[in-house]
Design a protein around this motif. Structure first.
Motif, short mmCIF file in Angstrom:
data_model
loop_
_atom_site.label_atom_id
_atom_site.label_comp_id
_atom_site.label_asym_id
_atom_site.label_seq_id
_atom_site.Cartn_x
_atom_site.Cartn_y
_atom_site.Cartn_z
N ILE A 76 37.32 -35.21 72.27
CA ILE A 76 36.98 -33.78 72.27
C ILE A 76 38.24 -32.94 72.14
O ILE A 76 38.26 -31.94 71.41
N GLY A 77 39.31 -33.34 72.81
CA GLY A 77 40.57 -32.61 72.70
C GLY A 77 41.08 -32.59 71.27
O GLY A 77 41.53 -31.55 70.77
N CYS A 78 41.02 -33.73 70.61
CA CYS A 78 41.44 -33.80 69.21
C CYS A 78 40.55 -32.92 68.34
O CYS A 78 41.02 -32.23 67.44
N HIS A 79 39.25 -32.94 68.63
CA HIS A 79 38.31 -32.11 67.87
C HIS A 79 38.64 -30.63 68.05
O HIS A 79 38.63 -29.86 67.08
N LEU A 80 38.96 -30.23 69.27
CA LEU A 80 39.30 -28.82 69.53
C LEU A 80 40.63 -28.43 68.89
O LEU A 80 40.89 -27.25 68.67
N CYS A 81 41.47 -29.42 68.57
CA CYS A 81 42.73 -29.17 67.87
C CYS A 81 42.55 -29.26 66.36
O CYS A 81 43.52 -29.43 65.62
N ASN A 82 41.30 -29.18 65.93
CA ASN A 82 40.94 -29.16 64.51
C ASN A 82 41.29 -30.44 63.75
O ASN A 82 41.57 -30.39 62.54
N LYS A 83 41.27 -31.57 64.42
CA LYS A 83 41.43 -32.85 63.74
C LYS A 83 40.07 -33.23 63.15
O LYS A 83 39.02 -32.97 63.75
N SER A 84 40.07 -33.84 61.99
CA SER A 84 38.81 -34.30 61.38
C SER A 84 38.34 -35.56 62.10
O SER A 84 39.12 -36.23 62.80
N MET A 85 37.07 -35.89 61.92
CA MET A 85 36.53 -37.11 62.54
C MET A 85 37.28 -38.33 62.02
O MET A 85 37.54 -39.27 62.78
N ARG A 86 37.63 -38.33 60.75
CA ARG A 86 38.38 -39.44 60.18
C ARG A 86 39.76 -39.56 60.83
O ARG A 86 40.20 -40.66 61.17
N GLU A 87 40.43 -38.43 61.00
CA GLU A 87 41.75 -38.44 61.62
C GLU A 87 41.67 -38.94 63.07
O GLU A 87 42.50 -39.74 63.50
N ILE A 88 40.66 -38.48 63.80
CA ILE A 88 40.48 -38.91 65.19
C ILE A 88 40.21 -40.40 65.24
O ILE A 88 40.78 -41.12 66.06
N SER A 89 39.36 -40.87 64.35
CA SER A 89 39.02 -42.28 64.29
C SER A 89 40.26 -43.14 64.04
O SER A 89 40.47 -44.15 64.71
N LEU A 90 41.06 -42.73 63.09
CA LEU A 90 42.28 -43.49 62.77
C LEU A 90 43.31 -43.40 63.90
O LEU A 90 43.95 -44.39 64.25
N LEU A 91 43.44 -42.22 64.48
CA LEU A 91 44.41 -42.00 65.55
C LEU A 91 44.10 -42.84 66.79
O LEU A 91 44.98 -43.45 67.38
N LEU A 92 42.82 -42.89 67.15
CA LEU A 92 42.42 -43.58 68.38
C LEU A 92 41.90 -44.99 68.15
O LEU A 92 41.55 -45.69 69.10
N ASN A 93 41.79 -45.37 66.88
CA ASN A 93 41.32 -46.71 66.52
C ASN A 93 39.91 -46.99 67.05
O ASN A 93 39.64 -48.02 67.66
N ILE A 94 39.02 -46.04 66.83
CA ILE A 94 37.60 -46.21 67.19
C ILE A 94 36.77 -45.83 65.97
O ILE A 94 37.23 -45.08 65.12
N PRO A 95 35.55 -46.36 65.85
CA PRO A 95 34.72 -46.08 64.68
C PRO A 95 34.38 -44.59 64.53
O PRO A 95 34.24 -43.86 65.51
N ARG A 96 34.26 -44.15 63.27
CA ARG A 96 33.89 -42.75 63.01
C ARG A 96 32.52 -42.42 63.59
O ARG A 96 32.30 -41.29 64.04
N SER A 97 31.62 -43.39 63.59
CA SER A 97 30.29 -43.13 64.15
C SER A 97 30.38 -42.83 65.65
O SER A 97 29.63 -41.99 66.16
N THR A 98 31.30 -43.49 66.34
CA THR A 98 31.50 -43.23 67.77
C THR A 98 32.06 -41.83 67.96
O THR A 98 31.61 -41.08 68.83
N VAL A 99 33.05 -41.47 67.16
CA VAL A 99 33.65 -40.13 67.24
C VAL A 99 32.58 -39.08 66.97
O VAL A 99 32.45 -38.11 67.72
N SER A 100 31.79 -39.29 65.94
CA SER A 100 30.72 -38.36 65.59
C SER A 100 29.72 -38.21 66.73
O SER A 100 29.30 -37.10 67.07
N GLY A 101 29.31 -39.33 67.31
CA GLY A 101 28.35 -39.29 68.42
C GLY A 101 28.88 -38.54 69.63
O GLY A 101 28.15 -37.76 70.25
N ILE A 102 30.14 -38.75 69.95
CA ILE A 102 30.74 -38.06 71.09
C ILE A 102 30.78 -36.56 70.85
O ILE A 102 30.41 -35.77 71.72
N ILE A 103 31.22 -36.16 69.66
CA ILE A 103 31.32 -34.74 69.34
C ILE A 103 29.95 -34.09 69.30
O ILE A 103 29.74 -33.00 69.84
N THR A 104 28.97 -34.76 68.70
CA THR A 104 27.61 -34.23 68.63
C THR A 104 27.02 -34.04 70.02
O THR A 104 26.44 -32.99 70.33
#
Length: 101
Positions: free
Chosen positions: A27-55
Motif C-alpha cells: 500500500i505504501g508503494c501504491h501511495l508513492c505512485n508505483k505501478s503494480m508491475r513495479e511493486i511486484s518486481l520490487l517486492l518479488n511477489i506476483p502482480r495478482s497478489t499486489v492487485s488483490g491487496i490494493i483492490t
C-alpha cells in the motif's frame, strides 16, 4: 549483502499469506505512485497478489485477512454462482463438503 527490498518476502511459499507489514509495504508503494508491475518486481511477489491487496484496501480500507465466517460466505457465494441451475439441496451438500462440515 541483501537489501530490504529483496529480503521482504523471503520464505514466502505458494499458500502462505503475506504479513500485515508486507501488505502495508504494498500500500505504501501504491501511495508513492508505483505501478503494480513495479511493486511486484520490487517486492518479488506476483502482480495478482499486489492487485488483490490494493483492490481490497480501496474497497474495505484495510488489508487484514478475512475471518473464518467471511471466508465461508465467499465460498457459499462461489458455490451458488458456479452451480445456479442445481437444486438447493445439492448446493447445500456441495457447500458443506467444501467447508468440511
Amino acid at each position: 549483502m541483501q537489501t530490504a527490498s529483496t529480503n521482504i518476502c523471503e520464505g514466502m511459499g505458494h499458500s502462505q499469506e503475506l504479513s500485515e507489514f508486507k501488505r502495508g509495504v504494498v500500500i505504501g508503494c501504491h501511495l508513492c505512485n508505483k505501478s503494480m508491475r513495479e511493486i511486484s518486481l520490487l517486492l518479488n511477489i506476483p502482480r495478482s497478489t499486489v492487485s488483490g491487496i490494493i483492490t481490497k484496501w480501496k474497497q474495505l480500507g484495510t488489508t487484514a485477512t478475512q475471518s473464518q465466517s467471511e471466508r465461508g460466505q465467499s465460498i457459499l457465494k462461489h458455490t451458488v454462482y458456479r452451480s445456479h441451475q442445481l437444486s438447493a439441496e445439492s448446493i447445500a451438500k456441495d457447500f458443506q463438503t467444501s467447508c468440511g462440515l
